[in-house]
Design a protein around this motif. Structure first.
Motif, mmCIF file in Angstrom:
data_model
loop_
_atom_site.group_PDB
_atom_site.id
_atom_site.type_symbol
_atom_site.label_atom_id
_atom_site.label_comp_id
_atom_site.label_asym_id
_atom_site.label_seq_id
_atom_site.Cartn_x
_atom_site.Cartn_y
_atom_site.Cartn_z
ATOM 1 N N UNK A 195 0.824 -1.210 0.000
ATOM 2 C CA UNK A 195 0.000 0.000 0.000
ATOM 3 C C UNK A 195 0.860 1.264 0.000
ATOM 4 N N UNK A 196 2.042 1.186 0.577
ATOM 5 C CA UNK A 196 2.972 2.314 0.473
ATOM 6 C C UNK A 196 3.379 2.530 -0.983
ATOM 7 N N UNK A 197 3.548 1.437 -1.726
ATOM 8 C CA UNK A 197 3.831 1.558 -3.154
ATOM 9 C C UNK A 197 2.693 2.218 -3.906
ATOM 10 N N UNK A 198 1.451 1.902 -3.513
ATOM 11 C CA UNK A 198 0.293 2.576 -4.113
ATOM 12 C C UNK A 198 0.345 4.079 -3.843
ATOM 13 N N UNK A 199 0.776 4.448 -2.637
ATOM 14 C CA UNK A 199 0.926 5.867 -2.306
ATOM 15 C C UNK A 199 1.969 6.515 -3.216
ATOM 16 N N UNK A 200 3.086 5.824 -3.422
ATOM 17 C CA UNK A 200 4.130 6.365 -4.288
ATOM 18 C C UNK A 200 3.632 6.612 -5.698
ATOM 19 N N UNK A 201 2.829 5.686 -6.218
ATOM 20 C CA UNK A 201 2.254 5.867 -7.551
ATOM 21 C C UNK A 201 1.325 7.077 -7.575
ATOM 22 N N UNK A 202 0.515 7.244 -6.530
ATOM 23 C CA UNK A 202 -0.374 8.409 -6.461
ATOM 24 C C UNK A 202 0.432 9.708 -6.405
ATOM 25 N N UNK A 203 1.538 9.712 -5.645
ATOM 26 C CA UNK A 203 2.393 10.904 -5.603
ATOM 27 C C UNK A 203 2.907 11.238 -7.005
ATOM 28 N N UNK A 204 3.369 10.212 -7.718
ATOM 29 C CA UNK A 204 3.928 10.478 -9.040
ATOM 30 C C UNK A 204 2.856 10.997 -9.995
ATOM 31 N N UNK A 205 1.689 10.432 -9.918
ATOM 32 C CA UNK A 205 0.623 10.882 -10.814
ATOM 33 C C UNK A 205 0.170 12.299 -10.471
ATOM 34 N N UNK A 207 2.218 14.533 -9.372
ATOM 35 C CA UNK A 207 3.283 15.344 -9.984
ATOM 36 C C UNK A 207 2.999 15.568 -11.468
ATOM 37 N N UNK A 208 2.599 14.528 -12.173
ATOM 38 C CA UNK A 208 2.302 14.681 -13.596
ATOM 39 C C UNK A 208 1.158 15.669 -13.816
ATOM 40 N N UNK A 209 0.179 15.636 -12.939
ATOM 41 C CA UNK A 209 -0.964 16.539 -13.066
ATOM 42 C C UNK A 209 -0.597 17.974 -12.699
ATOM 43 N N UNK A 210 0.116 18.143 -11.594
ATOM 44 C CA UNK A 210 0.340 19.488 -11.049
ATOM 45 C C UNK A 210 1.667 20.111 -11.456
ATOM 46 N N UNK A 211 2.663 19.276 -11.749
ATOM 47 C CA UNK A 211 3.997 19.783 -12.034
ATOM 48 C C UNK A 211 4.793 20.150 -10.797
ATOM 49 N N UNK A 212 4.247 19.925 -9.608
ATOM 50 C CA UNK A 212 4.930 20.310 -8.371
ATOM 51 C C UNK A 212 5.958 19.251 -7.980
ATOM 52 N N UNK A 213 7.202 19.694 -7.797
ATOM 53 C CA UNK A 213 8.315 18.776 -7.575
ATOM 54 C C UNK A 213 8.222 18.023 -6.248
ATOM 55 N N UNK A 214 7.485 18.557 -5.278
ATOM 56 C CA UNK A 214 7.410 17.847 -3.998
ATOM 57 C C UNK A 214 6.782 16.470 -4.172
ATOM 58 N N UNK A 215 5.876 16.345 -5.120
ATOM 59 C CA UNK A 215 5.248 15.044 -5.358
ATOM 60 C C UNK A 215 6.212 14.100 -6.072
ATOM 61 N N UNK A 216 6.993 14.624 -6.992
ATOM 62 C CA UNK A 216 8.009 13.804 -7.648
ATOM 63 C C UNK A 216 9.028 13.318 -6.626
ATOM 64 N N UNK A 217 9.489 14.215 -5.760
ATOM 65 C CA UNK A 217 10.469 13.817 -4.749
ATOM 66 C C UNK A 217 9.911 12.730 -3.838
ATOM 67 N N UNK A 218 8.644 12.876 -3.455
ATOM 68 C CA UNK A 218 8.019 11.867 -2.593
ATOM 69 C C UNK A 218 7.933 10.525 -3.310
ATOM 70 N N UNK A 219 7.577 10.554 -4.591
ATOM 71 C CA UNK A 219 7.486 9.313 -5.367
ATOM 72 C C UNK A 219 8.855 8.656 -5.508
ATOM 73 N N UNK A 220 9.883 9.459 -5.746
ATOM 74 C CA UNK A 220 11.235 8.908 -5.881
ATOM 75 C C UNK A 220 11.720 8.302 -4.575
ATOM 76 N N UNK A 221 11.375 8.925 -3.446
ATOM 77 C CA UNK A 221 11.743 8.343 -2.154
ATOM 78 C C UNK A 221 11.140 6.945 -2.006
ATOM 79 N N UNK A 222 9.870 6.816 -2.352
ATOM 80 C CA UNK A 222 9.207 5.514 -2.243
ATOM 81 C C UNK A 222 9.868 4.504 -3.175
ATOM 82 N N UNK A 223 10.098 4.901 -4.418
ATOM 83 C CA UNK A 223 10.701 3.988 -5.393
ATOM 84 C C UNK A 223 12.101 3.566 -4.970
ATOM 85 N N UNK A 224 12.879 4.491 -4.417
ATOM 86 C CA UNK A 224 14.244 4.157 -3.996
ATOM 87 C C UNK A 224 14.251 3.141 -2.861
ATOM 88 N N UNK A 225 13.342 3.313 -1.900
ATOM 89 C CA UNK A 225 13.270 2.359 -0.793
ATOM 90 C C UNK A 225 12.803 0.996 -1.298
#
Length: 557
Positions: A195-205, A207-225
């Motif tokens: 479910x944390x992975x699902x959160x990471x996917x939502x963060x990335x999406x 980011x795609x919608x808003x362009x705000x980097x905080x969501x990309x950074x959050x998604x990358x943190x999840x993916x890296x872990x």
């Protein structure tokens, strides 16, 4: 004497009336669990000429459309704020609680838990699809605010063994998310990795919608872990552990099978060349191999959702199998044998969660298959039934097998009964269970768009709608005889229903051509009758897409 007889007759009629009323009430309440009930949830049953279930909503051609509007209207207008003190009382109930019941006509919070990572990803999907379908930006603000709160108050510290990772649960009413500990099932800082992975996917999406980097950074943190902790899966230990305690890294459950969200997160990052791509590719291979070698073969699609301490490699959850099934329709590369495995998975759901029932509950009602959730919790539910309907509809679109269209139609009709005209949901008309925000207002409605994509005839006549896209869309605009939107990914497919025949379709001003096989940068058009058309746009370039009845370029590009 006449008066006495008259009185006796009146008394007799009164007693008879009580008896009939009592019998009718008993029938209505007792037969709700039969295969042929008088009512389902809030509504009297409506049947077609075959004595099979159709929606209670009229006209039938707008039933699913109205259902979606009703659910979002409830979120926008009917949800009270949380009980105090502040700051909790400044936010709607769904921020801090998982579910509610209705007592004396009022919503009453159930003091159980907060399923953060089931709620947020499903609400995001429901919101972004509704936005594309209607152009209504307000739902994106609702889910963006919810996501911002979770990011700020529900992310692990950088010093943890699983750092900068989302909390997936917390106790009811918590304004700081630290894990679901109140019932003694789970520990402080314990999370479900899937479910944390699902959160990471939502963060990335987002980011795609808003362009705000905080969501990309959050998604990358999840993916890296996730990438750092991926392992070669076995029958006893999955590609990632199912549950961990984030501060120490202790594994509390070794096996899970709900990895579609983790797979899609890293696949999207690889596609867009973001983050540690080589690292993600290695994890993707491990994830794919595990899914295909183990749950796809054994049927052990394990997941206990977010409120149980399931620790098993043989436990079954419909959500886990369903997420994989729906993923394969859009990510066919996950499984080279997807055309064989998808109908097997639909049958797996029927065997395990349609025809296997909680005691006293039916498998079908008026021809509609209704679906349970997991081994330890079998009550039939609206959102699980909606999942099944979406899968059957999409498989019908692939296979042409009309039995799946029929299954989808009856099951989705059943789901519409789980709703008042105001959008108040009833998660299970055949059981006395809570109504969950994540299930009924996120996971359930988002399935209807997949059904629309498969069968555009079920979308309303004489209207324009983007029915579904796997990719994120923005700048959606509906005008008379014109639809505009911007995909955020280069390669993608959008499904639409139109009340006009397009004279021109352009991507960034360049016209694309019609092709019945739907190759890249082409479209496929189907006449639905009465001036309506279904349209599939397939593109390999991003940019503003304009679909217009007018051959001239629009002025407001």
């Amino acid at each position: 004497m006449l008066n006495l007889r008259s009185d006796i007759k009146k008394i007799g009629l009164f007693i008879t009336g009580i008896f009939i009323t009592t019998c009718l009430f008993a029938q209505t309440t007792s037969n709700r669990n039969s295969a042929t009930p008088d009512t389902i949830a809030y509504h009297k049953v409506v049947l077609d000429y075959q004595s099979k279930l159709i929606s209670w909503i009229t006209p039938q051609s707008k039933a699913y459309d109205q259902f979606l509007h009703q659910r979002w209207n409830f979120i926008k207008t009917k949800v009270p704020n949380s009980p105090g003190p502040a700051p909790r009382s400044n936010y709607p109930q769904y921020y801090f609680y998982a579910s509610f019941v209705i007592k004396d006509g009022k919503m009453e919070i159930k003091d159980w838990m907060n399923d953060v990572a089931e709620k947020l990803p499903n609400w995001f999907e429901s919101a972004r699809l509704y936005y594309a379908y209607t152009g209504d930006l307000s739902v994106m603000k609702i889910v963006k605010d919810l996501m911002d709160y979770s990011l700020e108050h529900g992310t692990s510290p950088a010093t943890f063994a699983w750092p900068n990772f989302p909390y997936t649960t917390t106790n009811p009413g918590d304004t700081e998310f630290l894990g679901f500990t109140r019932q003694g099932h789970l520990a402080l800082h314990e999370v479900q990795v899937d479910h944390a992975g699902d959160m990471g996917l939502a963060y990335y999406r987002m980011y795609l919608y808003s362009g705000e980097k905080k969501y990309l950074n959050a998604a990358l943190h999840v993916a890296n872990v996730l990438a750092a902790n991926a392992r070669i899966g076995t029958a006893d230990k999955s590609v990632w552990p199912y549950r961990v305690i984030m501060d120490s890294g202790k594994i509390t459950a070794e096996y899970g099978a709900n990895w579609a969200g983790c797979y899609m997160l890293m696949d999207n990052l690889v596609r867009d060349n973001l983050g540690n791509v080589a690292f993600y590719k290695e994890a993707l291979i491990k994830a794919r191999n595990f899914i295909l070698q183990f749950p796809m073969e054994t049927g052990y699609w394990t997941d206990g959702h977010t409120d149980t301490d399931v620790n098993s490699n043989t436990y079954k959850s419909n959500m886990s199998a369903s997420n994989t099934t729906l993923c394969m329709f859009d990510y066919a590369e996950l499984d080279p044998n997807w055309k064989v495995d998808i109908p097997k998975l639909i049958k797996w759901t029927e065997d395990n969660f349609v025809f296997r029932c909680a005691p006293g509950e039916p498998a079908t009602q008026w021809g509609a298959n209704i679906v349970g959730e997991q081994d330890g919790y079998l009550p039939k539910m609206d959102y699980q039934t909606a999942r099944y309907g979406a899968e059957c509809a999409r498989w019908y679109a692939v296979s042409g097998d009309k039995t799946y269209k029929e299954k989808a139609y009856r099951s989705l009709n059943w789901v519409t009964y789980c709703n008042t005209e105001e959008g108040l949901a009833n998660e299970s008309p055949v059981s006395s269970i809570d109504t969950w925000w994540s299930d009924c207002y996120g996971e359930c409605p988002r399935m209807f768009y997949q059904a629309f994509a498969a069968i555009p005839e079920w979308a309303p006549q004489g209207e324009n709608h983007i029915l579904y896209s796997e990719g994120i869309l923005k700048n959606v605009a509906y005008q008379s005889k014109e639809v505009q939107y911007t995909p955020t990914n280069n390669i993608g497919t959008e499904f639409l229903r139109l009340d006009f025949k397009p004279a021109k379709i352009t991507i960034e001003g360049t016209a694309i051509s019609e092709n019945r096989d739907v190759h890249n940068d082409t479209y496929k058009l189907k006449d639905l009758g009465n001036g309506d058309y279904s349209l599939i746009v397939n593109h390999k370039h991003s940019g503003r897409i304009v679909i217009s009845e007018n051959k001239k370029e629009p002025l407001n590009k």
